[in-house]
Design a protein around this motif. Structure first.
Motif, PDB file in Angstrom:
ATOM      1  N   PHE A 276      -4.743   3.293  -6.028  1.00  0.00           N
ATOM      2  CA  PHE A 276      -3.814   3.043  -4.928  1.00  0.00           C
ATOM      3  C   PHE A 276      -2.480   2.586  -5.482  1.00  0.00           C
ATOM      4  O   PHE A 276      -2.378   2.159  -6.641  1.00  0.00           O
ATOM      5  CB  PHE A 276      -4.366   1.996  -3.935  1.00  0.00           C
ATOM      6  N   GLU A 277      -1.457   2.680  -4.645  1.00  0.00           N
ATOM      7  CA  GLU A 277      -0.134   2.173  -5.010  1.00  0.00           C
ATOM      8  C   GLU A 277       0.601   1.726  -3.758  1.00  0.00           C
ATOM      9  O   GLU A 277       0.596   2.418  -2.743  1.00  0.00           O
ATOM     10  CB  GLU A 277       0.676   3.244  -5.727  1.00  0.00           C
ATOM     11  N   LEU A 278       1.216   0.559  -3.845  1.00  0.00           N
ATOM     12  CA  LEU A 278       2.114   0.040  -2.819  1.00  0.00           C
ATOM     13  C   LEU A 278       3.417  -0.318  -3.521  1.00  0.00           C
ATOM     14  O   LEU A 278       3.402  -1.119  -4.462  1.00  0.00           O
ATOM     15  CB  LEU A 278       1.527  -1.204  -2.137  1.00  0.00           C
ATOM     16  N   GLU A 279       4.540   0.272  -3.098  1.00  0.00           N
ATOM     17  CA  GLU A 279       5.805   0.043  -3.797  1.00  0.00           C
ATOM     18  C   GLU A 279       6.926  -0.194  -2.794  1.00  0.00           C
ATOM     19  O   GLU A 279       7.104   0.579  -1.852  1.00  0.00           O
ATOM     20  CB  GLU A 279       6.139   1.227  -4.697  1.00  0.00           C
TER      21      GLU A 279
ATOM     22  N   ILE B  50       8.626  -2.267   4.315  1.00  0.00           N
ATOM     23  CA  ILE B  50       8.134  -3.169   3.279  1.00  0.00           C
ATOM     24  C   ILE B  50       7.591  -2.380   2.086  1.00  0.00           C
ATOM     25  O   ILE B  50       7.781  -2.770   0.941  1.00  0.00           O
ATOM     26  CB  ILE B  50       7.061  -4.140   3.854  1.00  0.00           C
ATOM     27  N   PHE B  51       6.935  -1.252   2.349  1.00  0.00           N
ATOM     28  CA  PHE B  51       6.474  -0.389   1.265  1.00  0.00           C
ATOM     29  C   PHE B  51       7.032   1.026   1.489  1.00  0.00           C
ATOM     30  O   PHE B  51       6.290   1.992   1.646  1.00  0.00           O
ATOM     31  CB  PHE B  51       4.948  -0.373   1.182  1.00  0.00           C
ATOM     32  N   GLY B  52       8.361   1.104   1.487  1.00  0.00           N
ATOM     33  CA  GLY B  52       9.027   2.357   1.795  1.00  0.00           C
ATOM     34  C   GLY B  52       9.031   3.358   0.667  1.00  0.00           C
ATOM     35  O   GLY B  52       9.244   4.548   0.899  1.00  0.00           O
ATOM     36  N   ARG B  53       8.818   2.916  -0.567  1.00  0.00           N
ATOM     37  CA  ARG B  53       8.798   3.857  -1.682  1.00  0.00           C
ATOM     38  C   ARG B  53       7.446   4.552  -1.805  1.00  0.00           C
ATOM     39  O   ARG B  53       7.382   5.743  -2.086  1.00  0.00           O
ATOM     40  CB  ARG B  53       9.161   3.141  -2.988  1.00  0.00           C
ATOM     41  N   SER B  54       6.361   3.816  -1.586  1.00  0.00           N
ATOM     42  CA  SER B  54       5.044   4.450  -1.584  1.00  0.00           C
ATOM     43  C   SER B  54       4.020   3.522  -0.965  1.00  0.00           C
ATOM     44  O   SER B  54       4.132   2.297  -1.037  1.00  0.00           O
ATOM     45  CB  SER B  54       4.599   4.843  -3.001  1.00  0.00           C
TER      46      SER B  54
END
Length: 389
Positions: free
Chosen positions: A85-88, A104-108
């Motif tokens: 998973f990834e939250l960025e 808040i996690f607009g990149r990924s």
């Protein structure tokens, strides 16, 4: 304010989780990158006929790279399978505000399964256009980069996306399918589009419209060869319009403030690009053809080539030349140079020099996201610092 407070609570909880489960394969990472930018012939808004003078400002959207922090996780499931998973989250270091449409996690924000047969991901993620660009440009999503000619390129990520990618003995293939490419809108004072203002990071196309499965759909595909010494890739990128997130509004084309008011209206890109690595010297380049079919048909062509050289173990030089031509003859040549000094493995300082040579109809700014006037021969100078963690 409520959104910011909610985001703070979420971030605090996630950081606490990282601390508690640091041995469980979760990594906190990020970078802060900002600088001071000076540009000649600067305008304060698009469409102005005269520039009041030069401008000096601290970078917000991107400097050498966009500032961000994130969490990555990986769990071994056995039999060659792993859950990932990834939250960025992207942020503006000059003000601390959120980027990517104030998310808040607009990149990924995705979860997936990795296997010997490829990787499948579900959620908000970069698409194959972005993947290919990072392989074929020396400047990446910098303030002075191809983003100045096409703002979609550093923002080529999609909501509601299912993706697949596989690398088999350096032969690569990947694809993304989005049922609604961008659920965020950018509120503003513009009378057009239901009060939304143009923002390539929030283009107002959530999709999931009953009876119209192609509304706001996006498909990207990549095929190529990524060897240690050279690589070549082909990319197809199609994004469609549809109803917007605001009542009575429609979506934006993320390349320019052009409305895509129905699912039949679309923007399509074809990219061919590659790289060659010769010791400490690398060459990267490509061509991108874009066609938009809406109330008017519009086409652009971007050609670019760049080189990067490690002069010393702690000094790197980059340079890139690009050109854009358009249906309405808004053409320009763009020249960028960058020098980077590595203070350590995680910290660097750099300077960039850009020159935008617009023809009499074009008004591309040397710094992505800023403005100048038609026919401007604009110079930009940037000094910055980057720290990774």
């Amino acid at each position: 304010m409520k959104r910011v407070l909610n985001g703070t609570v979420v971030a605090t909880a996630l950081l606490a989780s990282v601390h508690a489960h640091a041995q469980g394969g979760v990594t906190l990472y990020g970078l802060i990158d900002t600088g001071v930018d000076w540009e000649s012939h600067a305008a304060t808004a698009p469409g102005q006929t005269s520039a009041p003078g030069s401008a000096i400002r601290m970078t917000s959207l991107s400097s050498a790279l966009p500032s961000r922090w994130g969490l990555r996780g990986k769990e071994d499931l056995g039999s060659g399978l792993s859950a990932i998973f990834e939250l960025e989250s992207g942020f503006a270091p000059n003000s601390g505000t959120l980027q990517n449409g104030n998310r808040i996690f607009g990149r990924s924000a995705w979860v997936g399964i990795e296997s010997p047969y490829g990787t499948v991901r579900v959620g908000r993620q970069i698409n194959m256009t972005y993947v290919a660009l990072m392989k074929s440009t020396v400047l990446g999503p910098a303030l002075y980069s191809l983003a100045a000619l096409d703002p979609y390129l550093p923002n080529s990520r999609s909501d509601n996306t299912l993706s697949y990618f596989n690398d088999f003995h350096h032969f690569v293939m990947g694809a993304t399918y989005s049922t609604g490419r961008d659920a965020q809108s950018s509120a503003g004072s513009a009378a057009v589009n239901g009060g939304a203002t143009y923002n390539p990071g929030a283009t107002n196309c959530p999709g999931s419209v009953a009876g119209s499965p192609t509304s706001c759909r996006q498909i990207t595909a990549l095929a190529g060869y990524w060897g240690p010494e050279f690589g070549l890739q082909l990319v197809y990128d199609e994004l469609r319009g549809g109803p917007g997130a605001l009542p009575g509004s429609v979506s934006f084309d993320p390349s320019m403030p052009l409305l895509l008011s129905s699912a039949s209206q679309k923007t399509t890109r074809y990219m061919v690009s590659g790289y060659a690595q010769l010791g400490d010297l690398s060459f990267r380049g490509g061509a991108i053809h874009r066609m938009t079919a809406a109330t008017m048909d519009y086409q652009t062509n971007i050609f670019y080539i760049g080189a990067s050289y490690m002069v010393a173990p702690d000094v790197e030089l980059d340079g890139e030349i690009s050109r854009i031509t358009t249906t309405d003859q808004k053409n320009a040549n763009y020249y960028v140079m960058r020098a980077t000094y590595l203070l350590s493995k995680r910290t660097s300082i750099y300077t960039m020099l850009g020159f935008m040579q617009n023809n009499s109809r074009a008004s591309y700014a040397v710094g992505a996201g800023y403005f100048t006037v038609a026919g401007a021969k604009q110079t930009g100078v940037l000094f910055g610092v980057q720290q990774r963690f």
